[in-house]
Motif scaffolding. Sequence first.
Motif, PDB file in Angstrom:
ATOM      1  N   LYS A  74       0.837  -1.206   0.000  1.00 31.53           N
ATOM      2  CA  LYS A  74       0.000   0.000   0.000  1.00 31.53           C
ATOM      3  C   LYS A  74       0.874   1.259   0.000  1.00 31.53           C
ATOM      4  N   CYS A 118     -13.675   4.421  -8.160  1.00 32.70           N
ATOM      5  CA  CYS A 118     -12.540   3.861  -7.427  1.00 32.70           C
ATOM      6  C   CYS A 118     -12.072   4.682  -6.230  1.00 32.70           C
ATOM      7  N   TYR A 120     -12.746   6.273  -2.489  1.00 29.27           N
ATOM      8  CA  TYR A 120     -13.607   6.082  -1.318  1.00 29.27           C
ATOM      9  C   TYR A 120     -14.541   7.277  -1.162  1.00 29.27           C
ATOM     10  N   GLU A 128      -4.261   3.552   2.196  1.00 24.20           N
ATOM     11  CA  GLU A 128      -5.455   2.779   1.827  1.00 24.20           C
ATOM     12  C   GLU A 128      -6.097   3.346   0.559  1.00 24.20           C
ATOM     13  N   THR A 129      -6.184   4.651   0.505  1.00 25.98           N
ATOM     14  CA  THR A 129      -6.793   5.316  -0.650  1.00 25.98           C
ATOM     15  C   THR A 129      -6.003   5.026  -1.922  1.00 25.98           C
ATOM     16  N   HIS A 132      -6.407   1.258  -2.928  1.00 23.68           N
ATOM     17  CA  HIS A 132      -7.774   0.997  -3.386  1.00 23.68           C
ATOM     18  C   HIS A 132      -7.999   1.591  -4.783  1.00 23.68           C
ATOM     19  N   TYR A 135      -5.860  -0.422  -7.474  1.00 26.72           N
ATOM     20  CA  TYR A 135      -6.382  -1.774  -7.631  1.00 26.72           C
ATOM     21  C   TYR A 135      -7.731  -1.757  -8.348  1.00 26.72           C
ATOM     22  N   CYS A 136      -8.624  -0.876  -7.928  1.00 21.63           N
ATOM     23  CA  CYS A 136      -9.945  -0.761  -8.534  1.00 21.63           C
ATOM     24  C   CYS A 136      -9.846  -0.338  -9.998  1.00 21.63           C
TER      25      CYS A 136
END
Length: 151
Positions: A74, A118, A120, A128-129, A132, A135-136
């Motif tokens: 990450k 994608c 949040y 994390e952002t 995410h 990956y998305c």
Amino acid sequence: MHSLKGLLVCFLIYHYVQAETSSSPSTPFDCTKRHAKKVNHIEECTKESRVNRNYIEKMKAGYWSMPKITTSLKYWAFCYLKRMDMMTEAGVLRQDVVLQQSHSKKEKRQIVKLIDKCMYDTAHLPLETAWHYLYCFHKANYKLCKRIHGI
């Protein structure tokens, strides 16, 4: 092979600009540096995050399903997006910078939809952002992700 193709494009653009104008905005060396930038960021962030190099090699090959998503992975994503100037230190995606990677209006609309999907809806840690988002984006359209983000 892909980097050779990019260098050839840079070379051709440079010579076209030289023929059309008396002063060129960039030299082949500058173009080569810009093309190599994404690769350098990948390597620099791999060293900085101390992530397992095999994970990054798998991601570069298009395989993003990891047995365990580690904090170092990450952190790598966050480091990479920051160095590409696509994300701020606070974990805010710079949509304008991401959109600069595309020249097609249709593609830009597609990118905006993917960004909306994608990111949040609530605040998360920057690490994390970043993970995410990447990956998305990759899951939704891996070819576009490779071209826009370089991985």
